[in-house]
Design a protein around this motif. Structure first.
Motif, PDB file in Angstrom:
ATOM      1  N   THR A 280     167.626  97.794  12.030  1.00  0.00           N
ATOM      2  CA  THR A 280     166.339  97.451  11.422  1.00  0.00           C
ATOM      3  C   THR A 280     165.455  98.683  11.269  1.00  0.00           C
ATOM      4  OG1 THR A 280     166.434  95.212  12.343  1.00  0.00           O
ATOM      5  CG2 THR A 280     164.273  96.029  11.663  1.00  0.00           C
ATOM      6  N   VAL A 281     165.464  99.547  12.267  1.00  0.00           N
ATOM      7  CA  VAL A 281     164.693 100.793  12.158  1.00  0.00           C
ATOM      8  C   VAL A 281     165.226 101.640  11.003  1.00  0.00           C
ATOM      9  CG1 VAL A 281     164.066 102.950  13.319  1.00  0.00           C
ATOM     10  CG2 VAL A 281     164.079 100.803  14.608  1.00  0.00           C
ATOM     11  N   PHE A 282     166.543 101.695  10.859  1.00  0.00           N
ATOM     12  CA  PHE A 282     167.131 102.511   9.794  1.00  0.00           C
ATOM     13  C   PHE A 282     166.677 102.064   8.398  1.00  0.00           C
ATOM     14  CE2 PHE A 282     171.122 103.687  12.472  1.00  0.00           C
ATOM     15  CZ  PHE A 282     170.386 104.672  13.105  1.00  0.00           C
ATOM     16  N   THR A 283     166.421 100.760   8.204  1.00  0.00           N
ATOM     17  CA  THR A 283     166.018 100.295   6.869  1.00  0.00           C
ATOM     18  C   THR A 283     164.679 100.876   6.431  1.00  0.00           C
ATOM     19  OG1 THR A 283     164.925  98.288   7.739  1.00  0.00           O
ATOM     20  CG2 THR A 283     167.262  98.124   7.149  1.00  0.00           C
ATOM     21  N   LEU A 284     163.903 101.416   7.366  1.00  0.00           N
ATOM     22  CA  LEU A 284     162.627 102.036   7.002  1.00  0.00           C
ATOM     23  C   LEU A 284     162.832 103.266   6.111  1.00  0.00           C
ATOM     24  CD1 LEU A 284     160.695 101.829  10.412  1.00  0.00           C
ATOM     25  CD2 LEU A 284     160.487 100.315   8.427  1.00  0.00           C
ATOM     26  N   MET A 285     164.043 103.813   6.101  1.00  0.00           N
ATOM     27  CA  MET A 285     164.325 104.952   5.224  1.00  0.00           C
ATOM     28  C   MET A 285     164.180 104.581   3.749  1.00  0.00           C
ATOM     29  SD  MET A 285     164.947 107.990   6.363  1.00  0.00           S
ATOM     30  CE  MET A 285     165.773 108.680   4.943  1.00  0.00           C
ATOM     31  N   LEU A 286     164.318 103.289   3.438  1.00  0.00           N
ATOM     32  CA  LEU A 286     164.156 102.854   2.047  1.00  0.00           C
ATOM     33  C   LEU A 286     162.760 103.142   1.528  1.00  0.00           C
ATOM     34  CD1 LEU A 286     165.952  99.388   2.364  1.00  0.00           C
ATOM     35  CD2 LEU A 286     166.872 101.436   1.263  1.00  0.00           C
ATOM     36  N   MET A 287     161.788 103.255   2.431  1.00  0.00           N
ATOM     37  CA  MET A 287     160.400 103.532   2.050  1.00  0.00           C
ATOM     38  C   MET A 287     160.260 104.845   1.275  1.00  0.00           C
ATOM     39  SD  MET A 287     158.071 101.296   3.002  1.00  0.00           S
ATOM     40  CE  MET A 287     157.822  99.902   4.098  1.00  0.00           C
ATOM     41  N   ILE A 288     161.205 105.746   1.471  1.00  0.00           N
ATOM     42  CA  ILE A 288     161.118 107.027   0.758  1.00  0.00           C
ATOM     43  C   ILE A 288     161.107 106.805  -0.748  1.00  0.00           C
ATOM     44  CG2 ILE A 288     162.452 109.113   0.209  1.00  0.00           C
ATOM     45  CD1 ILE A 288     163.001 109.487   3.092  1.00  0.00           C
ATOM     46  N   GLY A 289     161.789 105.759  -1.210  1.00  0.00           N
ATOM     47  CA  GLY A 289     161.746 105.443  -2.639  1.00  0.00           C
ATOM     48  C   GLY A 289     160.324 105.164  -3.099  1.00  0.00           C
ATOM     49  N   PHE A 290     159.554 104.396  -2.305  1.00  0.00           N
ATOM     50  CA  PHE A 290     158.154 104.150  -2.625  1.00  0.00           C
ATOM     51  C   PHE A 290     157.340 105.440  -2.569  1.00  0.00           C
ATOM     52  CE2 PHE A 290     158.787  99.730  -0.614  1.00  0.00           C
ATOM     53  CZ  PHE A 290     159.071  99.159  -1.834  1.00  0.00           C
ATOM     54  N   TYR A 291     157.550 106.206  -1.486  1.00  0.00           N
ATOM     55  CA  TYR A 291     156.765 107.427  -1.306  1.00  0.00           C
ATOM     56  C   TYR A 291     156.976 108.399  -2.465  1.00  0.00           C
ATOM     57  CZ  TYR A 291     156.416 105.819   3.597  1.00  0.00           C
ATOM     58  OH  TYR A 291     156.181 105.098   4.741  1.00  0.00           O
ATOM     59  N   ALA A 292     158.219 108.556  -2.885  1.00  0.00           N
ATOM     60  CA  ALA A 292     158.509 109.485  -3.990  1.00  0.00           C
ATOM     61  C   ALA A 292     157.823 109.030  -5.270  1.00  0.00           C
ATOM     62  CB  ALA A 292     160.016 109.598  -4.201  1.00  0.00           C
ATOM     63  N   ARG A 293     157.814 107.732  -5.521  1.00  0.00           N
ATOM     64  CA  ARG A 293     157.185 107.211  -6.740  1.00  0.00           C
ATOM     65  C   ARG A 293     155.671 107.382  -6.682  1.00  0.00           C
ATOM     66  NH1 ARG A 293     159.428 103.746 -10.637  1.00  0.00           N
ATOM     67  NH2 ARG A 293     158.073 103.898 -12.465  1.00  0.00           N
ATOM     68  N   LEU A 294     155.068 107.065  -5.527  1.00  0.00           N
ATOM     69  CA  LEU A 294     153.611 107.172  -5.384  1.00  0.00           C
ATOM     70  C   LEU A 294     153.153 108.628  -5.354  1.00  0.00           C
ATOM     71  CD1 LEU A 294     153.097 104.341  -2.735  1.00  0.00           C
ATOM     72  CD2 LEU A 294     152.413 104.280  -5.143  1.00  0.00           C
ATOM     73  N   ALA A 295     154.051 109.535  -4.965  1.00  0.00           N
ATOM     74  CA  ALA A 295     153.712 110.965  -4.974  1.00  0.00           C
ATOM     75  C   ALA A 295     153.732 111.537  -6.384  1.00  0.00           C
ATOM     76  CB  ALA A 295     154.690 111.738  -4.094  1.00  0.00           C
ATOM     77  N   GLY A 296     154.150 110.732  -7.354  1.00  0.00           N
ATOM     78  CA  GLY A 296     154.158 111.176  -8.744  1.00  0.00           C
ATOM     79  C   GLY A 296     155.374 111.977  -9.140  1.00  0.00           C
ATOM     80  N   LEU A 297     156.432 111.936  -8.337  1.00  0.00           N
ATOM     81  CA  LEU A 297     157.624 112.720  -8.663  1.00  0.00           C
ATOM     82  C   LEU A 297     158.383 112.084  -9.832  1.00  0.00           C
ATOM     83  CD1 LEU A 297     159.147 113.561  -5.154  1.00  0.00           C
ATOM     84  CD2 LEU A 297     157.612 114.930  -6.558  1.00  0.00           C
TER      85      LEU A 297
END
Length: 491
Positions: A280-297
């Motif tokens: 369950t902790v490992f699934t938090l890595m999926l958040m990077i997809g959100f972070y990259a999009r919100l960072a404007g990349l």
């Protein structure tokens, strides 16, 4: 110490530690059984971390965040929420019965388990050959790890591909299951630490309101069902298929056979609890997809989202370069933690379930397993040399087909005491495999999880109908009595 020197020293220390653990594993590996499933002397907590790391791997840590980046909240629900529930359900339903039958028959592999449950060598051979579809996931991991290595060292991707393969094969050849378990524990702990760090570090992009932040991209991006997505657009494609196919994926050889590492049924609760919490902790890595999009990349290649995000966040400062080395090494470890498990299970399966049944006793099974391991690696590199644009979908086509074919034989084999006719088991397996491949490869269903789920429901329906038609001829299956005592029985 310069960032470059730190990078090489830390990498060398990691390589040395992995080989030391593999050497310890080699000292405990004396025969093909020890190479395949160990000697029943590992802690259930260690096995749980090993399994969680095997399940997560490059898909969760490198490839799947790209789907979240492209498709939004619907992809996160598919891989994170629905997938986690599928994993939990699979182990609650299957672990005890699979372990009992595996213990009584002393099975080393899934096809061997199939042989003892259904008492038919041809069915076992069929499953041994279709389990070779796992090599598509090996290709995914090799490509994902090579992308990470190019972000860490100044090497071309093809060179990185070979380096990753040589490193993993070297330590797995030494110690088999023990090398896999010990190194996975190390790698799993590294993955836990980096997951928490990256999750906390990127939370700033949500600005206190995650859903509102996602909707600033567009309404569909922040919706549970993304109407603009061609993969995750309704309840079935987002949740049902995510749950069903992940449940079925737990039947893969490098995952379900971890149950056979356990010393006894008393260890099951500790094993499942550790696997679920860590996973369950490992699934938090999926958040990077959100972070990259919100960072404007703007990332044109979906599979490189994680690499580009990390370079964007940590590549512009000296301290960031030190952190980047730790992160990239951990993400490489995530890929290797699954790759070594697949390689061990594939090599053991080829020897036990294909070579020996077809050619007879082959002398030194341990040596042959290691030779097969090399052959598997060469085939995987050939497939990964010029990978398709979306390596995640490529891997899903193969492993989801394997999952769809396995669901009825293993699920029914664990839960039912009665004799199950061969035509029911084989028919369901064929419907699962070719139903998925037919729907997906012809383009009728683009999302492999959806095509596999349709095929799984078709296979289950066929299997239940077969049981109903043969109910009058019920007989006890040819299962050792110890495997049936106190087991879950469905008549």
């Amino acid at each position: 110490m310069s960032p470059d020197l730190f990078k090489y020293l830390l990498s060398a220390a990691y390589v040395a530690l992995v080989f030391w653990l593999s050497w310890i594993g080699m000292r405990r590996t004396r025969d093909i059984r020890g190479f395949s499933i160990g000697n029943k002397d590992m802690s259930p907590y260690l096995i749980g971390i090993t399994l969680a790391a095997s399940i997560a791997s490059t898909a969760t840590f490198v490839i799947n965040p790209g789907f979240v980046y492209s498709h939004g909240l619907s992809a996160y629900i598919h891989y994170g929420l629905a997938g986690s529930l599928g994993i939990l359900a699979a182990f609650l339903v299957l672990t005890r019965g699979f372990l009992r039958l595996g213990e009584s028959s002393r099975a080393l592999t899934i096809p061997q388990w199939i042989l003892y449950r259904y008492n038919h060598r041809g069915l076992s051979l069929f499953f041994a050959f279709i389990n070779l579809l796992s090599i598509t996931f090996v290709v995914l991991i090799l490509v994902g790890c090579s992308l990470l290595l190019t972000g860490l060292f100044p090497v071309e991707q093809k060179t990185a591909l070979v380096l990753v393969l040589v490193f993993v094969f070297a330590y797995v050849l030494m110690g088999g299951t023990y090398a896999h378990a010990y190194t996975n524990t190390l790698q799993g702990l590294m993955m836990l630490g980096i997951t928490v760090i990256l999750f906390v570090q990127g939370w700033k992009y949500f600005d206190g309101d995650p859903l509102m932040a996602l909707r600033t991209i567009n309404e569909d991006y922040g919706a549970a069902f993304n109407r603009g997505s061609d993969l995750y657009f309704d309840f079935f494609s987002v949740f049902v298929s995510g749950f069903v196919v992940t449940f079925a994926l737990m039947l893969q050889p490098h995952i379900l056979t971890k149950v056979l590492y356990l010393r006894s049924e008393r260890d099951i609760g500790k094993f499942i609890g550790t696997t679920v919490v860590v996973g369950t902790v490992f699934t938090l890595m999926l958040m990077i997809g959100f972070y990259a999009r919100l960072a404007g990349l703007e990332v044109p290649a979906q599979d490189t989202v994680v690499r580009e995000y990390l370079l964007h966040e940590f590549g512009s400062s000296v301290w960031g370069e030190y952190v980047l080395v730790l992160i990239f090494l951990t993400l490489l470890a995530a890929g290797m933690s699954t790759l070594d498990g697949i390689l061990v299970s594939l090599s053991a399966m080829v020897v036990n379930d294909i070579v020996q049944p077809l050619l007879g006793p082959t002398g030194n099974g341990l040596l042959l397993s290691r030779l097969v391991l090399v052959l598997v690696g060469l085939v995987a590199v050939a497939l990964a040399w010029n990978p398709p644009p979306l390596i995640g979908l490529f891997a899903q086509k193969g492993v989801y087909g394997l999952a769809a074919a396995s669901i009825v034989p293993i699920l029914f084999g664990v839960l039912l005491r009665r004799h199950i006719p061969l035509w029911v088991v084989l028919g369901a397996a064929l419907l699962g495999l070719f139903g998925h491949l037919g729907l997906n490869l012809t383009g009728l269903v683009k999302n492999p999880a959806v095509s596999a789920s349709y095929a799984i429901f078709l296979a289950l329906g066929f299997g239940l109908l077969g049981l109903l038609l043969t109910r009058g001829s019920v007989a006890t299956a040819n299962i050792p009595a110890a495997a049936l005592d106190n087991s879950t029985v469905v008549e």
